[in-house]
Enzyme design. Structure first.
Site, short mmCIF file in Angstrom:
data_model
loop_
_atom_site.label_atom_id
_atom_site.label_comp_id
_atom_site.label_asym_id
_atom_site.label_seq_id
_atom_site.Cartn_x
_atom_site.Cartn_y
_atom_site.Cartn_z
N GLY A 119 -2.19 1.46 1.47
CA GLY A 119 -2.28 1.36 2.92
C GLY A 119 -2.27 -0.09 3.40
N HIS A 120 -2.18 -0.26 4.71
CA HIS A 120 -2.07 -1.57 5.35
C HIS A 120 -3.28 -2.46 5.07
CE1 HIS A 120 -5.08 -0.87 8.56
NE2 HIS A 120 -4.75 0.39 8.40
N ASP A 121 -3.00 -3.71 4.81
CA ASP A 121 -4.02 -4.77 4.67
C ASP A 121 -4.83 -4.67 3.38
OD1 ASP A 121 -3.85 -6.38 7.24
OD2 ASP A 121 -3.97 -4.35 8.02
#
Lengths: 311, 311, 311
Positions: free
Chosen positions: A217-219
């Site tokens: 997922g993002h980040d």
């Protein structure tokens, strides 16, 4: 994410058509989400519960939906909808650029790197030396790959973060202007999906090896020398420290930190941060030894029931 | 894997610059991993724990990191790093060939087979008659497909094995020179990843049907008439015997054998080999009936606690 | 699915070379599976157990393997193999059309829609306005997308249903002539696979948001404003009502209905329909609060064993 040049508070307020508190020449260097914010950045906050956190963060410009007292040395952008206006800034500074070709002219590709057929490489992508990008891979705009990186077929680097605000009229998407950074000597299997950061980078550090069909997922930040088996799903904003091993079909909830050298056995579900150096199992995951004991205990229940009948 | 022609022990020793024990004209026919090794093959071993197994295997040439006594009728290649030198041989005999086009000129495609747009077909691939290869499929070099095979969009056949040696300086990848073999009348859904064998073949036998997003590891053999639901992950070196049914999101550990006509219920985790003809459930998986009893037992604990309080 | 024009019972019987019971001019409007059948449709049945259900369904033409009494106002097609002949009709009315180009000439693409490179768009596909179709996406024939739809890279819309008849000579596939319908304002992540309906549509309704690597089986209907996390697998013929939330790696068995506003926690396995408005967990899934109690109970077993020893 940093802007290409420093802007003034006034310039920013004009882009999003909102009021501001502070010197009109107050310098604005970039914009970021709260967990990766740095000095000079804009951060946004739209719930009183989080006002203090935002105002006391490293951010020097707070995009907020109430005119509160402005901390010393900072500035405010006062908007009726900070989420919408943060998206406006992303759209302004990192607009979606339609591709003119399968491999963007602005992409930089290092010496000795092999790009197989049917690969998409977006605008401003940088790929190091001696990489192999296998067929049907998609690399979205602005992603950065180091040297000696292998990406197997069908993998997607840099799709949008899965991040929505629930409004009465429907889910409103937080636009993502970040990217994916893959360091040297990383291998990524086939059919993986690594989302880009919202404003910062989703990062896979040096020497880590990912099998097929993994979701990141993002980040999220994956440390050095991690080993991740297939069908593992890691949500957004996680920190996987160095030399962690995740076996097949493990799932990790958003925001969790997995400590250095932790080993997580197959199919485990991780709903909170875990200390390093230990082996975990199950859902909710516990130390594997403890979990296996519990499984053995369950089998003793019939015997317990028999004994109780006798009493 | 067999070499295109027979080589001598001396020739091989020169490729990897190592010493040898045996007649310099000793014939070398191929190279293989220990579990698929045949007469005439080179096998490698770099841990004393496995010396005997390698020396007593069918392999007639043992690439080893100590000059041990050579068994009758065999030969040794003595190297300070057999893993590195096995990789050297793979690189020599099965070098990675960059693609010149989306569909390699050396690929053989049978009569009546439909190749949809955006498909990649690697060098020396063979595809039988009356197949349908849907868009955005990737078929790596040397894979072999039978007749009446359907491969749905985005599926990847023949990516590298997920197989690394943990060295102090980082993970060192075992190069893969094997392939994927798909027999007649097999259907493979969309978004699947079937890795190629390290030196041999990952095989899906006649009439088996795979749903979407399935992962099959290197050197695994899936029998005839198996039915595999989506998101199933099968690790490397497994044997799934004929007519096995695997429901959705099942995971199977590397090296396991699943007996003929076994049925494994959804989300089960298989950590060891299982007898055929039975239905299994859970993780660790047990016979489904037994597992369901255990789940019912857990619900009796509050009652047990009540009774104990009374006593 | 409806035919392009009304056919007579006699015409249909000639296509599949079978007998019929009823007026030779009896009108036939389309063909459908039992769970989506409408007046004027052909339905097929080949097991006495299901005769009554088929004969009493809304279908007005029953393709059956025995000459039974024909209900008032209906007609029969009598075949020795209704499954084979239903496939014949699908092949006749919805033949597989090889693609002439990556983007079919017959595809209709709305104003403002961006199609990135390496996308495949099949024959007769309709895409609305202001959509973004990212690289390496595959959209099979006849799928329909609304306005403001985003499809991320590598996703596959409209692959075949995973639906086979187990015959002595091998699995026989039910051909799929249906499609996928994606309504307005839906986002679908990277690497997802949404299979098309057998005769009807697999549908994702307005405003729903799907993360990466999600599997949706044939004929499943996902309601409005659902939120589905990555690696979720939803089997065929499910109904996910509006505003349902499915967390990561959840699996749902075929035919289940998940009630409005239900929340299913990560890795849960759903083996039956669930009421809306509640939070569920585990496999078999129960209300989360109850399941968490059970997990706590297990940890009391050692204490129970100790007490019992004392008695």
């Amino acid at each position: 994410m940093k802007f290409a040049k420093t802007h003034t508070l006034k310039e920013i307020s004009e882009i999003i058509a909102c009021d501001f508190v502070g010197d009109e020449n107050f310098p604005v260097l970039g914009m970021n989400e709260i967990h990766v914010v740095e000095e000079g950045d804009i951060v946004f906050v739209d719930h009183p519960k989080y006002y203090d956190k935002a105002l006391q963060s490293k951010a020097t410009v707070v995009l907020i939906n109430k005119e509160v007292e402005c901390p010393e040395g900072k500035a405010l952008l006062v908007s009726d909808d900070p989420f919408r206006d943060f998206n406006k800034l992303t759209r302004h500074f990192k607009p979606f650029e339609t591709a003119a070709a399968s491999i963007a002219e602005s992409a930089e590709i290092g010496e000795g790197t092999i790009i197989q057929p049917n690969v998409f490489i977006g605008n401003h992508v940088k790929i190091g030396k001696n990489c192999v990008i296998h067929p049907n891979v998609t690399i979205y705009d602005r992603c950065i790959l180091g040297d000696n990186v292998t990406i197997h077929a069908g993998t997607v680097l840099g799709a949008d973060a899965f991040y929505y605000k629930n409004r009465p009229e429907g889910f409103d998407k937080l636009l993502t202007g970040g990217n994916v950074v893959i360091e040297n000597n990383v291998d990524i299997g086939a059919g993986c999906t690594i989302d880009r950061g919202v404003t910062a980078s989703t990062t896979i550090k040096e020497g880590s090896k990912l099998d097929n069909q993994i979701q990141v997922g993002h980040d999220t930040i994956i440390g050095k020398k991690c080993l991740i088996a297939s069908h593992v799903g890691i949500a957004g904003c996680c920190i996987i420290e160095d030399e962690v091993t995740l076996w097949g079909q493990v799932g990790i909830t958003s925001g969790a930190t997995i400590g250095k050298k932790a080993v997580i056995l197959a199919q485990s579900g991780i709903s909170k941060s875990l200390e390093g150096g230990k082996t975990y199992f199950g859902y909710p995951a516990e130390e594997a030894r403890e979990k296996l004991k519990q499984i053995a205990y369950i089998k003793k229940i019939p015997e317990i029931l028999k004994k109780l009948k006798k009493i």
